[in-house]
Design a protein around this motif. Structure first.
Motif, PDB file in Angstrom:
ATOM      1  N   LEU A  50       0.867  -1.177  -0.008  1.00  0.00           N
ATOM      2  CA  LEU A  50      -0.125  -0.031   0.107  1.00  0.00           C
ATOM      3  C   LEU A  50       0.766   1.311   0.100  1.00  0.00           C
ATOM      4  O   LEU A  50       1.830   1.297   0.787  1.00  0.00           O
ATOM      5  CB  LEU A  50      -1.068   0.013   1.235  1.00  0.00           C
ATOM      6  N   THR A  51       0.662   2.286  -1.091  1.00  0.00           N
ATOM      7  CA  THR A  51       1.620   3.289  -0.896  1.00  0.00           C
ATOM      8  C   THR A  51       0.498   4.465  -1.575  1.00  0.00           C
ATOM      9  O   THR A  51      -0.487   4.111  -2.041  1.00  0.00           O
ATOM     10  CB  THR A  51       2.624   3.280  -1.707  1.00  0.00           C
ATOM     11  N   SER A  52       1.039   5.804  -1.672  1.00  0.00           N
ATOM     12  CA  SER A  52       0.322   6.908  -1.949  1.00  0.00           C
ATOM     13  C   SER A  52       0.056   7.032  -3.471  1.00  0.00           C
ATOM     14  O   SER A  52      -0.840   7.855  -3.972  1.00  0.00           O
ATOM     15  CB  SER A  52       0.601   8.214  -1.286  1.00  0.00           C
ATOM     16  N   GLY A  53       0.933   6.553  -4.219  1.00  0.00           N
ATOM     17  CA  GLY A  53       0.736   6.859  -5.541  1.00  0.00           C
ATOM     18  C   GLY A  53       1.539   8.326  -5.976  1.00  0.00           C
ATOM     19  O   GLY A  53       0.971   8.701  -7.131  1.00  0.00           O
ATOM     20  N   SER A  54       2.397   8.712  -5.200  1.00  0.00           N
ATOM     21  CA  SER A  54       2.646   9.964  -5.417  1.00  0.00           C
ATOM     22  C   SER A  54       3.916  10.136  -6.438  1.00  0.00           C
ATOM     23  O   SER A  54       4.297   9.017  -7.023  1.00  0.00           O
ATOM     24  CB  SER A  54       3.228  11.044  -4.437  1.00  0.00           C
ATOM     25  N   ASP A  55       4.382  11.283  -6.780  1.00  0.00           N
ATOM     26  CA  ASP A  55       5.360  11.494  -7.985  1.00  0.00           C
ATOM     27  C   ASP A  55       6.532  11.887  -7.140  1.00  0.00           C
ATOM     28  O   ASP A  55       7.618  12.512  -7.822  1.00  0.00           O
ATOM     29  CB  ASP A  55       5.108  12.239  -9.004  1.00  0.00           C
ATOM     30  N   THR A  56       6.704  11.735  -5.902  1.00  0.00           N
ATOM     31  CA  THR A  56       8.000  12.115  -5.026  1.00  0.00           C
ATOM     32  C   THR A  56       9.092  11.219  -5.219  1.00  0.00           C
ATOM     33  O   THR A  56       8.891  10.011  -5.505  1.00  0.00           O
ATOM     34  CB  THR A  56       7.584  12.102  -3.539  1.00  0.00           C
ATOM     35  N   GLY A  88      -3.649   6.992  -4.233  1.00  0.00           N
ATOM     36  CA  GLY A  88      -4.008   8.126  -5.086  1.00  0.00           C
ATOM     37  C   GLY A  88      -4.635   9.465  -4.643  1.00  0.00           C
ATOM     38  O   GLY A  88      -5.534  10.260  -5.102  1.00  0.00           O
ATOM     39  N   LEU A  89      -3.931   9.721  -3.402  1.00  0.00           N
ATOM     40  CA  LEU A  89      -4.313  10.813  -2.635  1.00  0.00           C
ATOM     41  C   LEU A  89      -3.584  12.286  -2.922  1.00  0.00           C
ATOM     42  O   LEU A  89      -4.051  13.308  -2.603  1.00  0.00           O
ATOM     43  CB  LEU A  89      -4.567  10.521  -1.144  1.00  0.00           C
ATOM     44  N   ALA A  90      -2.379  11.772  -3.557  1.00  0.00           N
ATOM     45  CA  ALA A  90      -1.395  13.104  -3.632  1.00  0.00           C
ATOM     46  C   ALA A  90      -1.522  13.826  -4.550  1.00  0.00           C
ATOM     47  O   ALA A  90      -1.714  13.083  -6.059  1.00  0.00           O
ATOM     48  CB  ALA A  90      -0.136  12.593  -3.266  1.00  0.00           C
ATOM     49  N   PRO A  91      -1.680  15.166  -4.776  1.00  0.00           N
ATOM     50  CA  PRO A  91      -1.792  15.812  -6.019  1.00  0.00           C
ATOM     51  C   PRO A  91      -0.361  15.820  -6.857  1.00  0.00           C
ATOM     52  O   PRO A  91       0.793  15.777  -6.283  1.00  0.00           O
ATOM     53  CB  PRO A  91      -1.934  17.218  -5.685  1.00  0.00           C
TER      54      PRO A  91
END
Length: 397
Positions: free
Chosen positions: A88-94, A119-122
Motif C-alpha cells: 500500500l502506498t500513496s501513488g505520489s510522484d515524489t 491516489g491521494l497526492a496531487p
C-alpha cells in the motif's frame, strides 16, 4: 571685499564639519551612558510558561491509535487480492516514494506483487508506477475510498497527502500471513529477512510480556545490537527535535536509580536525507521532483541533528544510546501514529510525542507512557519526572 568674502566662505566650510563632528561625539557619548531599563508590567501571580511533557490519558492513547488495523491471521480486508505481496502506498510522484518502490519491488523475485495505489497526492509530474519498469508478475490496483476505510484509516486522514510510508502484507488464500508496517528507504534487508525466515521475531511488545529480539543500532559504533534486559530498565524513545536541557532534566535525576536505554528517533538523518541528497546530486531530471526545492534544508537538518547526537554522546558517555534507524521501535511498540505528523490526532499534528517504557529485571514491559510536548507552568514541568520516579521505586521493591 572679495578676499574677506572668500575667507568667510572658507571659514563656514570649516565650521560645518566641526559642528557635525561635535554632534556625532555627543550622540556617541550619550549612547554609551547607562540607560534606565523600562521594566515590563508583569502579573506576579501569572505562571511562567514552560515546554513540558505530559502523559496522554488512556482515552487519548486510544484516540491516537487510528492507523492500519490489520494483523497476521486476519482476512485481508480488500477482496480479490491475489496471493503474494501487497504493498500500500500513496501513488505520489515524489522521488522518495520512487526510491522506496525500487527497494520493495525486489519482492517480486519471491512472489507476485500487487501495488495498492491510494491516489491521494496531487501530482506535479508522472507517478512512480508510470515512469518505472514494473516486474512482469506485478499489477497496479487503484483503491477506492471504501477500500482505504476498510484498512482502518479515518476520513480525516484521507484528506491529507504524504501521510504514510509504504506498508507490506504477505497474503495467502486471502489471509494475512505477515505484515511490515511503515517502511523507510534503506530497510530492504530487514524486510527480506522478515519475509523469508521461518521464525518471525517481530512480535508486538505489550505490557505484561517479555521483550523479544529488539534490534537497534548503537549510536557510537553504528553497529546493530540485540537489546537484552536483565535489570530494571527505563527505555526512552526521544525525538531530536526536543532540546537537550529537556532531556537532561529527565535523565539526570534517574540515571543513578535505574538502567536507562536512550533510543533516538533519527531515521531521516541516517537514511532518508542522505539517500535523497545523493539521488538529487546524481540523477537526471530531478528538477521535476518536489524534493529538489528542499535539498538545502535537508543538508541543514542533517548538520543540526548530527551536532545534537554528538552533544548527547559527550554529555552521557557511559549511557546506552541507540538509534531507531528502521522504525523498529515504531512498529514493535505500536507507535506508527506518533512518527508522522499527518497520522496524529488533529491537535497533536505539530507536537512532539515521546515515549517511555519501563521493564523489570526479566525484560517484561510493566508500564508505558506516551507523552505530549506542550506548554504548561513550572509545576507541570516535573509531573512526568515524578511519575517515572514513583514507578521505578515501586518496580524495585
Amino acid at each position: 571685499m572679495k578676499g574677506v568674502g572668500d575667507d568667510m566662505l572658507k571659514h563656514s566650510f570649516l565650521i560645518k564639519p566641526g559642528v557635525m563632528l561635535l554632534v556625532f561625539f555627543v550622540i556617541l557619548l550619550s549612547g554609551c551612558q547607562p540607560q534606565k531599563e523600562i521594566e515590563p508590567v508583569v502579573d506576579q501571580d501569572a505562571p511562567k510558561i514552560w515546554s513540558v511533557l505530559k502523559p496522554l490519558s488512556e482515552e487519548e492513547k486510544l484516540k491516537q491509535r487510528k492507523y492500519i488495523n490489520t494483523k497476521p491471521g486476519d482476512e485481508f480486508p480488500i477482496p480479490g487480492i491475489e496471493d503474494g505481496f501487497v504493498i500500500l502506498t500513496s501513488g505520489s510522484d515524489t522521488l522518495y516514494e520512487e526510491l522506496c518502490m525500487e527497494d520493495l519491488l525486489q519482492l517480486a523475485d519471491l512472489a507476485p506483487v500487487t501495488l495498492l495505489i491510494a491516489g491521494l497526492a496531487p501530482l506535479r509530474s508522472e507517478p512512480f508506477y508510470e515512469v518505472m519498469t514494473l516486474p512482469s508478475n506485478s499489477e497496479v490496483v487503484k483503491l477506492k475510498l471504501s477500500d482505504l476505510l476498510s484498512l482502518g484509516f479515518e476520513q480525516d486522514y484521507l484528506n491529507l497527502i504524504y501521510y504514510y510510508h509504504p506498508t507490506i502484507w504477505q497474503v495467502k488464500d486471502g489471509m494475512i500471513q505477515r505484515q511490515y508496517l511503515y517502511y523507510a528507504v534503506g530497510q530492504y534487508e530487514d524486510v527480506y529477512t522478515h519475509f523469508t525466515t521461518d521464525e518471525v521475531s517481530m512480535f508486538p511488545v505489550e505490557i505484561g510480556k517479555a521483550l523479544q529480539e529488539l534490534v537497534l543500532v548503537r549510536s557510537s559504533s553504528q553497529e546493530k545490537e540485540t537489546i537484552k534486559i536483565s535489570e530494571p530498565t527505563l527505555m526512552i524513545h526521544w525525538s531530536l527535535e526536543n532540546s537537550l536541557p529537556q532531556l537532561s532534566a529527565l535523565i539526570d535525576p534517574l540515571i543513578e536509580k535505574v538502567q536507562i536505554i536512550l533510543v533516538l528517533q533519527n531515521t531521516e538523518v541516517r537514511t532518508r536525507f542522505p539517500v535523497l541528497l545523493h539521488e538529487l546530486a546524481t540523477r537526471e531530471n530531478v528538477e521535476e521532483k518536489i524534493e529538489w526545492f528542499s535539498r538545502k534544508n535537508y543538508d541543514f537538518l542533517m548538520n543540526k541533528y548530527m551536532a545534537r547526537l554528538e552533544s548527547i554522546a559527550q554529555m552521557y558517555p557511559y549511557l546506552m544510546i541507540f538509534e531507531d534507524q528502521s522504525y523498529e521501535i515504531v512498529r514493535r511498540f505500536n507507535l506508527v501514529h506518533l512518527t508522522h505528523p499527518m497520522l496524529k490526532e488533529v491537535d497533536d499534528r505539530f507536537a512532539e510525542l515521546n515515549s517511555f517504557f519501563l521493564f523489570n529485571e526479566k525484560g517484561i514491559l510493566v508500564n508505558e507512557w506516551i507523552c505530549r510536548l506542550t506548554l504548561g507552568n513550572k509545576e507541570d514541568n516535573v509531573v512526568m519526572l515524578n511519575i517515572l520516579e514513583q514507578a521505578i521505586a515501586e518496580l524495585k521493591r
